[in-house]
Design a protein around this motif. Structure first.
Motif, PDB file in Angstrom:
ATOM      1  N   THR A 198       0.837  -1.368  -0.006  1.00  0.00           N
ATOM      2  CA  THR A 198      -0.228   0.068   0.037  1.00  0.00           C
ATOM      3  C   THR A 198       0.742   1.001  -0.052  1.00  0.00           C
ATOM      4  O   THR A 198       0.596   2.204  -0.690  1.00  0.00           O
ATOM      5  CB  THR A 198      -0.998  -0.135   1.090  1.00  0.00           C
ATOM      6  N   GLN A 199       2.237   1.409   0.764  1.00  0.00           N
ATOM      7  CA  GLN A 199       2.843   2.365   0.687  1.00  0.00           C
ATOM      8  C   GLN A 199       3.619   2.634  -0.813  1.00  0.00           C
ATOM      9  O   GLN A 199       3.348   3.463  -1.300  1.00  0.00           O
ATOM     10  CB  GLN A 199       4.175   2.182   1.668  1.00  0.00           C
ATOM     11  N   ASP A 200       3.812   1.522  -1.470  1.00  0.00           N
ATOM     12  CA  ASP A 200       4.378   1.682  -2.959  1.00  0.00           C
ATOM     13  C   ASP A 200       3.201   2.103  -3.583  1.00  0.00           C
ATOM     14  O   ASP A 200       3.344   3.003  -4.609  1.00  0.00           O
ATOM     15  CB  ASP A 200       4.589   0.170  -3.498  1.00  0.00           C
ATOM     16  N   MET A 201       1.980   1.614  -3.363  1.00  0.00           N
ATOM     17  CA  MET A 201       0.635   2.339  -4.400  1.00  0.00           C
ATOM     18  C   MET A 201       0.502   3.985  -4.367  1.00  0.00           C
ATOM     19  O   MET A 201       0.397   4.482  -5.346  1.00  0.00           O
ATOM     20  CB  MET A 201      -0.606   1.768  -3.894  1.00  0.00           C
ATOM     21  N   PHE A 202       0.973   4.310  -3.271  1.00  0.00           N
ATOM     22  CA  PHE A 202       0.539   5.868  -2.891  1.00  0.00           C
ATOM     23  C   PHE A 202       1.887   6.737  -2.438  1.00  0.00           C
ATOM     24  O   PHE A 202       1.660   7.888  -2.141  1.00  0.00           O
ATOM     25  CB  PHE A 202      -0.723   5.694  -2.115  1.00  0.00           C
TER      26      PHE A 202
ATOM     27  N   ASP B 277       1.663  10.095  -4.211  1.00  0.00           N
ATOM     28  CA  ASP B 277       0.321  10.485  -4.288  1.00  0.00           C
ATOM     29  C   ASP B 277      -0.111  11.511  -3.244  1.00  0.00           C
ATOM     30  O   ASP B 277       0.077  11.039  -2.134  1.00  0.00           O
ATOM     31  CB  ASP B 277      -0.589   9.330  -4.438  1.00  0.00           C
ATOM     32  N   PRO B 278       0.026  12.735  -3.247  1.00  0.00           N
ATOM     33  CA  PRO B 278      -0.286  13.874  -2.361  1.00  0.00           C
ATOM     34  C   PRO B 278      -1.427  13.776  -1.770  1.00  0.00           C
ATOM     35  O   PRO B 278      -2.112  14.309  -0.952  1.00  0.00           O
ATOM     36  CB  PRO B 278       0.157  15.158  -3.169  1.00  0.00           C
ATOM     37  N   ASP B 279      -2.453  13.074  -2.566  1.00  0.00           N
ATOM     38  CA  ASP B 279      -3.901  13.078  -2.146  1.00  0.00           C
ATOM     39  C   ASP B 279      -4.241  11.875  -1.131  1.00  0.00           C
ATOM     40  O   ASP B 279      -5.302  11.817  -0.683  1.00  0.00           O
ATOM     41  CB  ASP B 279      -4.921  12.949  -3.561  1.00  0.00           C
ATOM     42  N   VAL B 280      -3.525  10.889  -1.047  1.00  0.00           N
ATOM     43  CA  VAL B 280      -3.692   9.737   0.092  1.00  0.00           C
ATOM     44  C   VAL B 280      -2.379   9.785   0.857  1.00  0.00           C
ATOM     45  O   VAL B 280      -1.217   9.792   0.559  1.00  0.00           O
ATOM     46  CB  VAL B 280      -3.516   8.410  -0.926  1.00  0.00           C
ATOM     47  N   LEU B 281      -3.194   9.930   2.329  1.00  0.00           N
ATOM     48  CA  LEU B 281      -2.222   9.586   3.439  1.00  0.00           C
ATOM     49  C   LEU B 281      -2.050   8.377   3.754  1.00  0.00           C
ATOM     50  O   LEU B 281      -3.129   7.603   4.016  1.00  0.00           O
ATOM     51  CB  LEU B 281      -2.721  10.679   4.496  1.00  0.00           C
ATOM     52  N   PHE B 282      -0.733   7.777   3.811  1.00  0.00           N
ATOM     53  CA  PHE B 282      -0.837   6.567   4.372  1.00  0.00           C
ATOM     54  C   PHE B 282      -0.032   6.403   5.759  1.00  0.00           C
ATOM     55  O   PHE B 282       0.941   6.972   5.862  1.00  0.00           O
ATOM     56  CB  PHE B 282       0.088   5.491   3.466  1.00  0.00           C
ATOM     57  N   ILE B 283      -0.681   5.807   6.810  1.00  0.00           N
ATOM     58  CA  ILE B 283      -0.050   5.553   8.122  1.00  0.00           C
ATOM     59  C   ILE B 283      -0.017   4.227   8.659  1.00  0.00           C
ATOM     60  O   ILE B 283      -1.260   3.693   8.546  1.00  0.00           O
ATOM     61  CB  ILE B 283      -0.867   6.553   9.270  1.00  0.00           C
ATOM     62  N   SER B 284       1.127   3.776   8.805  1.00  0.00           N
ATOM     63  CA  SER B 284       1.280   2.369   9.244  1.00  0.00           C
ATOM     64  C   SER B 284       2.098   2.310  10.621  1.00  0.00           C
ATOM     65  O   SER B 284       3.178   2.637  10.738  1.00  0.00           O
ATOM     66  CB  SER B 284       2.052   1.519   8.080  1.00  0.00           C
ATOM     67  N   PHE B 285       1.448   1.516  11.635  1.00  0.00           N
ATOM     68  CA  PHE B 285       2.147   1.244  12.674  1.00  0.00           C
ATOM     69  C   PHE B 285       2.379  -0.146  12.571  1.00  0.00           C
ATOM     70  O   PHE B 285       1.325  -1.023  12.243  1.00  0.00           O
ATOM     71  CB  PHE B 285       1.700   1.787  14.265  1.00  0.00           C
TER      72      PHE B 285
ATOM     73  N   ASP C 106      12.041   7.020   7.813  1.00  0.00           N
ATOM     74  CA  ASP C 106      12.624   7.627   6.692  1.00  0.00           C
ATOM     75  C   ASP C 106      11.944   7.518   5.454  1.00  0.00           C
ATOM     76  O   ASP C 106      12.381   8.277   4.417  1.00  0.00           O
ATOM     77  CB  ASP C 106      14.044   7.724   6.278  1.00  0.00           C
ATOM     78  N   GLU C 107      11.064   6.538   5.241  1.00  0.00           N
ATOM     79  CA  GLU C 107      10.257   6.447   4.253  1.00  0.00           C
ATOM     80  C   GLU C 107       9.133   7.132   4.390  1.00  0.00           C
ATOM     81  O   GLU C 107       8.000   6.719   4.926  1.00  0.00           O
ATOM     82  CB  GLU C 107       9.709   4.951   4.196  1.00  0.00           C
ATOM     83  N   LEU C 108       9.092   8.548   3.627  1.00  0.00           N
ATOM     84  CA  LEU C 108       8.055   9.490   4.012  1.00  0.00           C
ATOM     85  C   LEU C 108       7.245  10.016   2.657  1.00  0.00           C
ATOM     86  O   LEU C 108       6.644  10.901   2.735  1.00  0.00           O
ATOM     87  CB  LEU C 108       8.991  10.558   4.505  1.00  0.00           C
ATOM     88  N   GLY C 109       7.660   9.253   1.644  1.00  0.00           N
ATOM     89  CA  GLY C 109       7.044   9.838   0.270  1.00  0.00           C
ATOM     90  C   GLY C 109       7.829  10.125  -0.624  1.00  0.00           C
ATOM     91  O   GLY C 109       8.939  10.473  -0.479  1.00  0.00           O
ATOM     92  N   GLY C 110       7.423  10.263  -1.953  1.00  0.00           N
ATOM     93  CA  GLY C 110       8.001  10.720  -2.988  1.00  0.00           C
ATOM     94  C   GLY C 110       8.250  12.353  -3.024  1.00  0.00           C
ATOM     95  O   GLY C 110       7.853  12.942  -2.244  1.00  0.00           O
ATOM     96  N   PRO C 111       9.021  12.624  -4.097  1.00  0.00           N
ATOM     97  CA  PRO C 111       9.072  14.395  -4.182  1.00  0.00           C
ATOM     98  C   PRO C 111       7.856  14.783  -4.616  1.00  0.00           C
ATOM     99  O   PRO C 111       7.744  16.166  -4.040  1.00  0.00           O
ATOM    100  CB  PRO C 111      10.074  14.314  -5.589  1.00  0.00           C
ATOM    101  N   ASN C 112       6.678  14.271  -4.856  1.00  0.00           N
ATOM    102  CA  ASN C 112       5.466  15.000  -5.031  1.00  0.00           C
ATOM    103  C   ASN C 112       4.424  14.750  -3.982  1.00  0.00           C
ATOM    104  O   ASN C 112       3.344  15.464  -3.770  1.00  0.00           O
ATOM    105  CB  ASN C 112       4.993  14.447  -6.245  1.00  0.00           C
ATOM    106  N   ALA C 113       5.008  14.076  -2.947  1.00  0.00           N
ATOM    107  CA  ALA C 113       4.182  13.710  -1.832  1.00  0.00           C
ATOM    108  C   ALA C 113       4.770  13.431  -0.540  1.00  0.00           C
ATOM    109  O   ALA C 113       4.539  12.647   0.239  1.00  0.00           O
ATOM    110  CB  ALA C 113       3.417  12.284  -2.273  1.00  0.00           C
ATOM    111  N   PHE C 114       6.081  14.117  -0.383  1.00  0.00           N
ATOM    112  CA  PHE C 114       6.732  13.972   0.983  1.00  0.00           C
ATOM    113  C   PHE C 114       6.058  14.374   2.166  1.00  0.00           C
ATOM    114  O   PHE C 114       5.348  15.202   2.349  1.00  0.00           O
ATOM    115  CB  PHE C 114       8.076  14.976   0.687  1.00  0.00           C
TER     116      PHE C 114
END
Length: 451
Positions: A155-159, A162-170, A185-193
């Motif tokens: 799911t992290q990889d999917m989004f 994507d700045p429109d989808v917030l993914f939180i995983s504990f 440090d896995e915080l999102g790509g350049p368009n969705a950091f």
């Protein structure tokens, strides 16, 4: 409308990795027996729905299946996804207040490119459901909270971009558990950091530790983000009896979590203590989602004195929460430092291992850096299969809000790649703005439809 919680059960009798594998149909059968025994299915607050078959187009909105959807899914997968889509429709049509899809096979380890099964997952149920909701109902901001003990790397990889989808995983710290990812440090790509928040917890974390994370980080971030919809990727293997992990969460802790989180939709993921956890955990979650009393839900061997958080654990959790809250608040500035704009594209690469099918994937990804929209991605992926075979694919994926210029560039690139076809097994175009999905191979140019 009287409060209604929608439920879908799909135990997938005809799908199993092996007859004795932990991920088998009994995971849901014990739960269903418990719910009928307690009379919960007869309550007016509960509405049961039947799953339907998802279409290949539903799958193509989220995945690049190699070499095609038919290869990667069975009818059981289509019904599992379809159960989630049924509840999504019921929610949006205001038939229910919330819904829980108790379905299998699970999905949160399945990534955007799918060469095979990894972590018991071929396709990603939540991601497919989210793309369906965005296309059919026009939702723009969605939050996913993954409560599985294993990091939701698919799911992290999917989004991730994507700045429109917030993914939180504990989850249990990836240094101690599959899939070995999910670090801070896995915080999102350049368009969705900053839109990807991982909370790795130490083994043997209890209700107190997890609820501290929920109360002091997850809920404040959700309140700040203000999503149109909250999805719970509802793994239940944080339970203290789960055979595949090392955490100390209880059924009451899970129920309380869902009462606080108040998800609009929940989709079952992991959880493999078939008799000692799942009937109690699922009962507690369903009661909490339906607004009913769950205080009597207790495992037979539960003793409060066995579930006290250690001082060292709490200090670690408090420090982690404080750090991640600062990251969230300052994500724009930190993103500029992490990904300084230098050119129109950023190239990323990685190696992915499919533990179930023994496939090794080498993937390269070019991220379009657009000042006007979330852009598009170009993926080149080679899957190296057992016994020496391999498949090479190229895929272009457009964000639903891609600007006109990015749309034109991506579609033109797809046509150019088709002309340079030799050496590549399949070329894909995921055109989300038009909701059209193509794949080009030796069979020609094929559009995936709902038919």
């Amino acid at each position: 409308m009287e409060h209604k919680t929608g439920l879908v059960f799909f135990p997938a009798f005809d799908w199993a990795i092996s007859p004795t594998h932990p991920e088998r149909e009994e995971r849901l059968l014990y739960t269903r027996d418990q719910l009928f025994e307690e009379g919960i299915m007869d309550l007016p607050q509960i509405a049961e729905y039947k799953p339907r078959l998802a279409t290949h187009k539903d799958i193509a909105r989220a995945h690049f299946c190699v070499p095609d959807v038919e290869t990667q899914v069975t009818e059981a997968h289509l019904f599992a996804v379809g159960g989630a889509l049924v509840l999504a429709d019921a929610l949006m049509n205001k038939e229910i207040n919330n819904g829980f899809a108790l379905v299998r096979p699970p999905g949160h380890h399945a990534m955007r490119v799918a060469h095979g099964n990894r972590g018991f997952c071929n396709i990603n149920n939540e991601a497919i459901m989210i793309e369906y909701l965005r296309q059919k109902y026009g939702l723009t901001k969605i939050a996913i909270v993954d409560t599985d003990v294993h990091h939701g790397d698919g799911t992290q990889d999917m989004f991730y971009h994507d700045p429109d989808v917030l993914f939180i995983s504990f989850h249990q710290d990836g240094r101690t558990l599959y899939p070995g990812s999910g670090f801070c440090d896995e915080l999102g790509g350049p368009n969705a950091f900053g839109m990807n928040i991982n909370i790795p917890l130490q083994p043997n974390t209890t209700d107190d530790g997890i609820h501290y994370v929920l109360d002091n980080l997850v809920l404040p971030i959700l309140e700040d983000f203000k999503p149109d919809l909250v999805v719970n990727s509802a793994g239940q293997d944080n339970h203290y009896t789960d055979p595949l992990a090392n955490m100390r969460f209880t059924a009451h802790g899970y129920a309380s979590l869902n009462e606080k989180l108040d998800p609009d939709l929940a989709v079952l993921e992991g959880g493999y203590a078939i008799e000692t956890a799942l009937p109690y955990v699922n009962t507690g979650i369903i009661l909490a989602m339906a607004g009913l009393d769950y205080s009597w839900v207790r495992e037979p061997d539960y003793r409060p004195e066995n579930f006290r958080e250690t001082k060292e654990h709490m200090e670690y959790i408090q420090s982690l929460v404080s750090y991640l809250w600062e990251v969230w608040k300052n994500r724009a500035e930190l993103g500029e430092e992490k990904y300084p704009r230098d050119g129109d594209f950023l190239e990323l690469s990685r190696h992915i291992y499919y533990d179930t099918d023994s496939i090794r994937e080498q993937q390269y990804e070019d991220i379009r850096l657009c000042d006007d929209c979330p852009g598009y991605q170009v993926i080149r992926s080679r899957g190296m299969y057992p016994y020496g075979s391999s498949k090479l694919i190229e895929a272009i994926g457009l964000h639903p809000r891609a600007c006109k210029s990015c749309q034109e560039d991506a579609r033109k690139l797809y046509e150019e790649k088709k002309k340079d076809y030799p050496g590549v097994d399949v070329i894909y175009l995921q055109d989300k703005p038009r909701d059209r999905y193509f794949q080009y191979s030796k069979d020609g140019d094929v559009e995936l439809t709902d038919e």
